[in-house]
Write a protein that holds these residues in place. Structure first.
Motif, PDB file in Angstrom:
ATOM      1  N   LEU A 131       0.848  -1.197   0.000  1.00 30.39           N
ATOM      2  CA  LEU A 131       0.000   0.000   0.000  1.00 30.39           C
ATOM      3  C   LEU A 131       0.887   1.251   0.000  1.00 30.39           C
ATOM      4  O   LEU A 131       0.624   2.215  -0.732  1.00 30.39           O
ATOM      5  N   ARG A 132       1.962   1.218   0.797  1.00 28.92           N
ATOM      6  CA  ARG A 132       2.905   2.341   0.806  1.00 28.92           C
ATOM      7  C   ARG A 132       3.626   2.457  -0.533  1.00 28.92           C
ATOM      8  O   ARG A 132       3.878   3.563  -1.023  1.00 28.92           O
ATOM      9  N   GLN A 161       5.950  -5.686 -12.886  1.00 28.20           N
ATOM     10  CA  GLN A 161       7.032  -6.364 -13.599  1.00 28.20           C
ATOM     11  C   GLN A 161       8.028  -6.958 -12.602  1.00 28.20           C
ATOM     12  O   GLN A 161       8.522  -8.069 -12.784  1.00 28.20           O
ATOM     13  N   ALA A 162       8.323  -6.206 -11.537  1.00 31.96           N
ATOM     14  CA  ALA A 162       9.233  -6.718 -10.512  1.00 31.96           C
ATOM     15  C   ALA A 162       8.655  -7.954  -9.840  1.00 31.96           C
ATOM     16  O   ALA A 162       9.385  -8.895  -9.500  1.00 31.96           O
ATOM     17  N   LEU A 163       7.341  -7.994  -9.639  1.00 29.26           N
ATOM     18  CA  LEU A 163       6.705  -9.178  -9.040  1.00 29.26           C
ATOM     19  C   LEU A 163       6.849 -10.392  -9.948  1.00 29.26           C
ATOM     20  O   LEU A 163       7.122 -11.506  -9.485  1.00 29.26           O
ATOM     21  N   ARG A 164       6.662 -10.196 -11.254  1.00 28.55           N
ATOM     22  CA  ARG A 164       6.819 -11.324 -12.185  1.00 28.55           C
ATOM     23  C   ARG A 164       8.265 -11.811 -12.192  1.00 28.55           C
ATOM     24  O   ARG A 164       8.535 -13.017 -12.242  1.00 28.55           O
ATOM     25  N   VAL A 193      -1.306  -8.585  -4.502  1.00 30.49           N
ATOM     26  CA  VAL A 193      -0.384  -7.466  -4.332  1.00 30.49           C
ATOM     27  C   VAL A 193      -0.660  -6.380  -5.365  1.00 30.49           C
ATOM     28  O   VAL A 193      -0.616  -5.179  -5.067  1.00 30.49           O
ATOM     29  N   SER A 194      -0.958  -6.770  -6.603  1.00 26.21           N
ATOM     30  CA  SER A 194      -1.269  -5.785  -7.647  1.00 26.21           C
ATOM     31  C   SER A 194      -2.481  -4.951  -7.261  1.00 26.21           C
ATOM     32  O   SER A 194      -2.518  -3.737  -7.491  1.00 26.21           O
ATOM     33  N   GLU A 195      -3.483  -5.588  -6.656  1.00 24.56           N
ATOM     34  CA  GLU A 195      -4.677  -4.852  -6.222  1.00 24.56           C
ATOM     35  C   GLU A 195      -4.339  -3.849  -5.118  1.00 24.56           C
ATOM     36  O   GLU A 195      -4.832  -2.716  -5.117  1.00 24.56           O
ATOM     37  N   VAL A 196      -3.501  -4.278  -4.171  1.00 28.53           N
ATOM     38  CA  VAL A 196      -3.135  -3.380  -3.064  1.00 28.53           C
ATOM     39  C   VAL A 196      -2.331  -2.186  -3.590  1.00 28.53           C
ATOM     40  O   VAL A 196      -2.547  -1.040  -3.185  1.00 28.53           O
ATOM     41  N   ILE A 197      -1.392  -2.447  -4.521  1.00 29.34           N
ATOM     42  CA  ILE A 197      -0.611  -1.357  -5.111  1.00 29.34           C
ATOM     43  C   ILE A 197      -1.530  -0.367  -5.817  1.00 29.34           C
ATOM     44  O   ILE A 197      -1.390   0.852  -5.667  1.00 29.34           O
ATOM     45  N   ALA A 198      -2.491  -0.904  -6.580  1.00 27.39           N
ATOM     46  CA  ALA A 198      -3.427  -0.035  -7.299  1.00 27.39           C
ATOM     47  C   ALA A 198      -4.254   0.792  -6.320  1.00 27.39           C
ATOM     48  O   ALA A 198      -4.506   1.986  -6.556  1.00 27.39           O
ATOM     49  N   ALA A 199      -4.654   0.187  -5.182  1.00 28.39           N
ATOM     50  CA  ALA A 199      -5.439   0.916  -4.183  1.00 28.39           C
ATOM     51  C   ALA A 199      -4.611   2.036  -3.558  1.00 28.39           C
ATOM     52  O   ALA A 199      -5.089   3.158  -3.373  1.00 28.39           O
TER      53      ALA A 199
END
Length: 395
Positions: A75-76, A93-96, A134-140
């Motif tokens: 989230l941060r 991309q880093a997650l992949r 994680v992608s959803e949290v980043i987007a939020a």
């Protein structure tokens, strides 16, 4: 994160010691790519890969509590991406890449994966579920920061509009009514029937920062050379109140309530009141109201006229020695203010009533019929007040 509950815990134990080696291998591939990544981007990519693998291990070891830490971290990350003007795709991309590095590392460690088909399926499900969550949290986090920055920009724009409106209302001669109404509508500030204007001065040079006056309805500009505020409908119940912190760090003088079109008049009296307070003529504690210091304000305007009148009206005192002259002048003012009531005047002077009566007889001998003439008494009271004002200014 239910898929992580079924993944064997040894997967995380085997993966953790090789996190940095796995990140370096992927990073070397990126540097050899076409086009190759720059050093700054490479550093961010490596940090993202390391974080991704470690968080994956956290979730394998502790699916419940681990997710709270991971989601707070990303989230941060989403908020920082928005602040830096970067694209969330960069972290995805880093997650992949971290997923690829994790698989390569597990395949390369001694003993290999040692997973049956069912367990392998659980690891794959956990990996994809992790990246999606994680992608959803980043987007939020990204969206929250964008919205907050938009709100902040809107607040700043409204404060600027209100500051312009404040100075337009204080214009002398008054600004065009249509222009005032248009800017007030833009600033979402309902035009009141009456206003009172205040001016402020910091009590210590360079002491404290510009205050934030959060009371709804107040117009203020503390960034101007002469900080000022405008209170709408100051006599109505529930009017905006000035915060205690402001009155503690700033001397604030407020002019009388006037119709909106005469806001400049209230400003002028507020300025003169603050000037008297700065000179020590009137107290500067708390909110200084000009309406409570009318004699001092009137006298400060009279100037030479009162000096000339004093030579005539107070001439009898010039026949008395200086020390006694001052005591008689103070007693005369106290008597004039208390309608010649010796008991009230004695409390004001903090002397015995008999002392006041004795001095009154002396004053009657000096001034004669003037003490029975209401007009002469009013003139002498104003002149004696002026002496106090000038004495305070000299101090």
């Amino acid at each position: 994160m239910r898929a992580f509950e079924a993944v064997p815990a040894w997967v995380a134990r085997r993966l953790r010691p090789h996190v940095h080696r796995a990140a370096d291998e992927v990073l070397n591939e990126l540097r050899r790519g076409d086009p190759p990544v720059g050093e700054e981007e490479a550093g961010r990519a490596r940090a993202g890969i390391v974080a991704g693998i470690r968080h994956f291990c956290d979730l394998v070891e502790d699916p419940g509590a681990g997710w709270e830490r991971v989601s707070a971290f990303y989230l941060r990350v989403g908020r920082h991406l928005a602040r830096d003007g970067r694209d969330p795709v960069e972290v995805q991309q880093a997650l992949r890449r971290s997923a690829l590095a994790a698989w390569r590392t597990l395949a390369a460690v001694p003993g290999g994966l040692d997973l049956d088909l069912e367990a392998l399926s659980l690891v794959v499900d956990a990996q994809f579920g992790y990246m999606d969550a994680v992608s959803e949290v980043i987007a939020a986090g990204y969206a929250a920061e964008v919205a907050a920055r938009a709100d902040g920009a809107a607040d700043l724009a409204e404060r600027r509009r209100r500051a312009r409106l404040l100075h337009l209302l204080l214009a002398d001669p008054p600004a065009d009514e249509a222009r005032v109404a248009a800017l007030a509508a833009e600033a979402r500030w309902p035009l009141p029937a009456t206003v009172a204007v205040a001016v402020a001065r910091q009590r210590t040079e360079g002491g404290g920062r510009t205050p934030v006056v959060a009371a709804d309805g107040l117009l203020c500009d503390f960034g101007a050379p002469e900080p000022c505020l405008l209170v709408p409908d100051p006599d109505r119940p529930g009017r905006p109140r000035l915060p205690e912190a402001l009155l503690r760090d700033w001397a604030v003088a407020v002019g009388p309530a006037v119709p909106l079109a005469r806001a400049a008049d209230s400003l002028r009296w507020a300025r003169e009141t603050l000037s008297l307070a700065a000179r020590g003529v009137i107290p500067d504690g708390g909110l200084i109201r000009s309406a409570e210091h009318v004699p001092a304000l009137v006298i400060s305007r009279a100037g030479e006229l009162i000096d000339d009148a004093a030579a005539t009206r107070l001439a009898p005192l010039s026949t008395v020695p200086p020390a006694r002259r001052e005591r008689l002048a103070e007693t005369l003012l106290a008597l004039l203010e208390h309608n010649f009531n010796a008991a009230d005047a004695s409390r004001r002077l903090r002397v015995h009533p008999q002392t006041v009566r004795y001095r009154l007889r002396h004053l009657q001998d000096l001034f004669g019929d003037d003490l029975r003439d209401p007009r002469r008494c009013l003139e002498m009271e104003l002149i004696l007040h002026a002496r106090l004002v000038n004495r305070g200014a000299a101090r």
